[in-house]
Each structure stands twice: as C-alpha cells, then as structure tokens.
Write an enzyme that holds these catalytic residues in place. Structure first.
Site, short mmCIF file in Angstrom:
data_model
loop_
_atom_site.label_atom_id
_atom_site.label_comp_id
_atom_site.label_asym_id
_atom_site.label_seq_id
_atom_site.Cartn_x
_atom_site.Cartn_y
_atom_site.Cartn_z
N ALA A 1 4.53 -30.44 -9.08
CA ALA A 1 5.86 -30.66 -9.65
C ALA A 1 5.78 -31.54 -10.89
O ALA A 1 6.44 -31.27 -11.90
CB ALA A 1 6.77 -31.31 -8.60
N LYS A 2 4.97 -32.60 -10.83
CA LYS A 2 4.85 -33.50 -11.98
C LYS A 2 4.12 -32.81 -13.13
O LYS A 2 4.43 -33.05 -14.31
CB LYS A 2 4.13 -34.78 -11.57
CG LYS A 2 4.91 -35.66 -10.58
CD LYS A 2 6.19 -36.22 -11.17
CE LYS A 2 6.76 -37.37 -10.32
NZ LYS A 2 8.04 -37.88 -10.84
N TYR B 1 3.53 -32.25 -4.84
CA TYR B 1 4.01 -33.37 -5.66
C TYR B 1 3.33 -33.34 -7.03
O TYR B 1 3.99 -33.39 -8.07
CB TYR B 1 3.75 -34.70 -4.94
CG TYR B 1 4.07 -35.92 -5.77
CD1 TYR B 1 5.38 -36.24 -6.11
CD2 TYR B 1 3.05 -36.76 -6.24
CE1 TYR B 1 5.67 -37.36 -6.88
CE2 TYR B 1 3.32 -37.88 -7.00
CZ TYR B 1 4.63 -38.18 -7.32
OH TYR B 1 4.91 -39.29 -8.10
N GLY C 1 17.72 -42.71 -10.45
CA GLY C 1 16.90 -43.46 -9.49
C GLY C 1 16.71 -44.90 -9.92
O GLY C 1 15.64 -45.48 -9.71
N ILE D 1 1.56 -47.85 -9.14
CA ILE D 1 2.46 -48.94 -9.52
C ILE D 1 2.89 -49.66 -8.25
O ILE D 1 3.50 -49.06 -7.35
CB ILE D 1 3.72 -48.40 -10.25
CG1 ILE D 1 3.35 -47.52 -11.45
CG2 ILE D 1 4.63 -49.56 -10.68
CD1 ILE D 1 2.63 -48.22 -12.58
N SER E 1 3.56 -38.40 -13.40
CA SER E 1 2.62 -39.06 -12.48
C SER E 1 1.19 -38.69 -12.82
O SER E 1 0.91 -37.57 -13.24
CB SER E 1 2.90 -38.67 -11.04
OG SER E 1 1.91 -39.22 -10.19
N GLY F 1 23.95 -55.76 -14.13
CA GLY F 1 25.18 -55.49 -14.87
C GLY F 1 25.35 -54.02 -15.20
O GLY F 1 26.31 -53.64 -15.87
N ASN G 1 13.95 -40.53 -13.98
CA ASN G 1 13.00 -41.30 -13.16
C ASN G 1 13.07 -40.94 -11.68
O ASN G 1 12.09 -41.09 -10.95
CB ASN G 1 13.31 -42.79 -13.36
CG ASN G 1 12.70 -43.67 -12.30
OD1 ASN G 1 11.52 -43.98 -12.34
ND2 ASN G 1 13.50 -44.08 -11.32
P1 NDP Z 1 11.00 -45.79 -5.69
O1 NDP Z 1 10.99 -45.02 -4.42
O2 NDP Z 1 11.16 -47.27 -5.65
O3 NDP Z 1 12.11 -45.21 -6.70
C1 NDP Z 1 12.57 -43.89 -6.68
C2 NDP Z 1 14.07 -43.94 -6.86
O4 NDP Z 1 14.55 -42.62 -7.05
C3 NDP Z 1 14.78 -44.53 -5.64
O5 NDP Z 1 15.67 -45.53 -6.08
C4 NDP Z 1 15.52 -43.34 -5.03
O6 NDP Z 1 16.75 -43.78 -4.49
C5 NDP Z 1 15.70 -42.44 -6.24
N1 NDP Z 1 15.76 -41.01 -5.93
C6 NDP Z 1 14.83 -40.26 -5.33
N2 NDP Z 1 15.25 -39.00 -5.21
C7 NDP Z 1 16.49 -38.94 -5.76
C8 NDP Z 1 17.46 -37.93 -5.95
N3 NDP Z 1 17.25 -36.68 -5.50
N4 NDP Z 1 18.61 -38.23 -6.57
C9 NDP Z 1 18.84 -39.50 -7.00
N5 NDP Z 1 17.97 -40.50 -6.86
C10 NDP Z 1 16.81 -40.23 -6.24
O7 NDP Z 1 9.61 -45.44 -6.38
P2 NDP Z 1 9.14 -45.55 -7.91
O8 NDP Z 1 9.94 -46.54 -8.65
O9 NDP Z 1 7.70 -45.69 -7.87
O10 NDP Z 1 9.46 -44.06 -8.42
C11 NDP Z 1 10.01 -43.78 -9.69
C12 NDP Z 1 9.29 -42.58 -10.29
O11 NDP Z 1 7.94 -42.93 -10.55
C13 NDP Z 1 9.25 -41.36 -9.37
O12 NDP Z 1 9.54 -40.20 -10.12
C14 NDP Z 1 7.79 -41.35 -8.87
O13 NDP Z 1 7.37 -40.05 -8.55
C15 NDP Z 1 7.08 -41.91 -10.09
N6 NDP Z 1 5.75 -42.47 -9.85
C16 NDP Z 1 5.56 -43.59 -9.07
C17 NDP Z 1 4.28 -44.09 -8.89
C18 NDP Z 1 4.00 -45.31 -8.05
O14 NDP Z 1 2.83 -45.63 -7.82
N7 NDP Z 1 4.99 -46.06 -7.59
C19 NDP Z 1 3.11 -43.46 -9.52
C20 NDP Z 1 3.42 -42.33 -10.33
C21 NDP Z 1 4.70 -41.86 -10.49
P3 NDP Z 1 17.47 -43.02 -3.27
O15 NDP Z 1 16.42 -42.78 -2.24
O16 NDP Z 1 18.55 -43.96 -2.84
O17 NDP Z 1 18.03 -41.75 -3.85
#
Ligand code: NDP
Length: 239
Positions: free
Chosen positions: A146-147, A143, A9, A176, A133, A47, A78
């Site tokens: 799962a975490k 959710y 991700g 975040i 999370s 890169g 992630n």
């Molecule tokens: P984003 O949605 O920006 O990032 C999540 C990324 O994961 C996306 O790039 C998505 O791309 C990818 N992704 C999701 N599911 C899959 C999959 N099945 N296979 C491959 N890639 C996948 O959000 P965040 O950066 O916030 O999320 C990152 C992590 O942080 C997550 O695990 C989230 O639960 C956790 N988190 C975030 C918080 C927040 O406040 N933002 C708080 C607590 C935890 P694509 O859809 O193209 O696959």
C-alpha cells in the site's frame, strides 16, 4: 500569513508533531481521526480544530469538507498504519482478501480519496505531502504494498497538480518511536534490531518527520515534486 492546513490522523504520533509545528507557526490547522478522545486532547494542546473523520469513507469525507478552511495551502495525508495488527485473520481466501484490502484502504485509498475530495480548494502554490513508509522499500505484506502504491500514485498526482504550482511528495519514515503505530506488537529485540540497522544508532522521533514535512511545505521546496524523501536514519540508503 496564516495558512490553511489539514493533517489527517493528527491526534497522535507523527500527525500530532506535524500539527504542532504548523499551529506554532500561526497556521489554521484542522486535525482528523476516528477517535474523539485523542482528538480532543490534541486540539486542546495545539489549538488545532479537531474533526472526527474516517478517511477511508467517502461519505465521511464529504461531511468533513464544510469543516475545513476555504483554502487549503497544505494537505498532509498522514492517517494510516499497519492494519494487520488488528486483522481477524483466518484461513479462507475471503479472509485474506479482507485483511489485504484493509491495508490498501487505510494507507492508499485514504490518501487518494482525501486528495480528491479537497483538490478544488488546494491553493495554487500549495503542497500535498503523504506519509509513506520504509516498508515500501523493505517489504511488509499488504502494508508495504500500500505504501509503495502511494508513492507510485503520487507521481501522477504531481503531474496533475504541477500546472497549479502545487507540489506532491511522500515523506517515508523508518522506525519512529513515540507513536501508537506498533501498539504492543514491538518486542525489545525487534526494536533494538531496527535501531541497529540505522546509520545514526537512534530511533526516529515524530519531530524528524514534522521537519521534513515543514520543509516540503516551505517556499524553499517549490521545485521539489513527485519525490520520496526518506527519513530513516540511514536504514535504507539511496545512491
Ligand atoms: P499513530 O498510530 O500514532 O498515528 C496514526 C493516526 O492515524 C492515529 O491518530 C489514527 O487515529 C489515525 N488514523 C488511522 N486510520 C485512520 C482513518 N482511516 N481515518 C482517520 N484517521 C486514521 O502512528 P504514526 O504516527 O506512526 O502513523 C502516522 C503515519 O506514519 C502512518 O501512515 C504510518 O503508516 C506511518 N509510518 C509510521 C512509522 C512508525 O514507525 N511509527 C514508520 C513508517 C510509517 P484513529 O485510530 O483515532 O483514527
């Protein structure tokens, strides 16, 4: 020395900040995701090598393996998010099961499958870091479950890998900003409430999480394993 790194991700939000960090340090970084567009943009910027992969799909993970460095020093699980935002919903028990499973698949099974798939090529002395999370502690339906499950499963993983000097930890973020996590689902009121609940009075940013991940991957953290590191501005405290 350049290390082999996989950030799942890694095209957006937290994963992108983590990938940026390792790429800037000269490491060989692979980022994954399901959408080619954001991956291409992130690859150009950092890169990193971008590979399309759905981490809930065992077949896709087998296709990913030849695209990875021969040795992985750091695995960052992630990929994930709150799948209820996109869930079709419905009144039937079968609908409930489908939507509940979607969060388990996206946030728990994805990390377990990925770790299993690459475990043979993890370098001795390496690091596995999952992004958990605050929802694991505060509750947030399937959710949060799962975490929370991710953190529990990680304890066993740390024991499994311990003899190889590979650490396994969870970094658990609070709210975040600057990610795609909430899409259009975060109201101004809810955002203000999340910030007000912190001790520091500001939202977290992806670099806050990248910093914690970098530390856990560093030589300074080789005796830290089976832990959850909270990065939430004090929203949820420990003793
Ligand atoms: P984003 O949605 O920006 O990032 C999540 C990324 O994961 C996306 O790039 C998505 O791309 C990818 N992704 C999701 N599911 C899959 C999959 N099945 N296979 C491959 N890639 C996948 O959000 P965040 O950066 O916030 O999320 C990152 C992590 O942080 C997550 O695990 C989230 O639960 C956790 N988190 C975030 C918080 C927040 O406040 N933002 C708080 C607590 C935890 P694509 O859809 O193209 O696959």
């Amino acid at each position: 020395m350049s290390r082999g790194i996989l950030v799942t991700g890694g095209a957006t939000g937290i994963g992108l900040a983590v990938a940026r960090h390792f790429a800037a340090a000269g490491d060989e970084v692979v980022i994954t995701g399901r959408r080619p567009g954001p991956l291409e943009t992130a690859a150009k910027e950092t890169g990193a090598r971008a590979v399309v992969c759905d981490h809930t799909d065992p077949e896709a993970l087998l296709r990913l393996l030849p695209e990875l460095p021969g040795t992985l020093d750091v695995l960052v699980n992630n990929a994930g998010g709150q799948t209820d935002f996109d869930a079709p919903g419905g009144e039937d028990l079968a609908d409930y099961a489908r939507d509940f499973r979607a969060n388990l698949d996206a946030n728990l099974l994805s990390a377990a499958l990925t770790t299993r798939a690459v475990s043979d090529r993890l370098a001795d002395g390496g690091a596995v870091i999952h992004i958990g999370s605050i929802a694991a502690d505060k509750g947030s339906g399937s959710y949060g479950a799962a975490k929370a499950g991710l953190a529990s499963w990680n304890i066993d993983l740390a024991k499994q890998f311990g003899g190889r000097g590979v650490t396994a930890n969870v970094v658990s973020p609070g709210y975040i900003a600057d990610t795609e996590f909430f899409r259009d689902f975060l109201t101004d009121e809810r955002r203000d409430a999340l910030i007000a609940a912190t001790a520091v009075g500001r939202p977290g940013v992806p670099d806050d999480i990248a910093g914690a991940v970098a530390f856990l991957a560093s030589p300074a953290a080789r005796n830290i394993t089976a832990q959850v590191i909270n990065v939430n501005g004090g929203e949820v405290s420990t003793r």
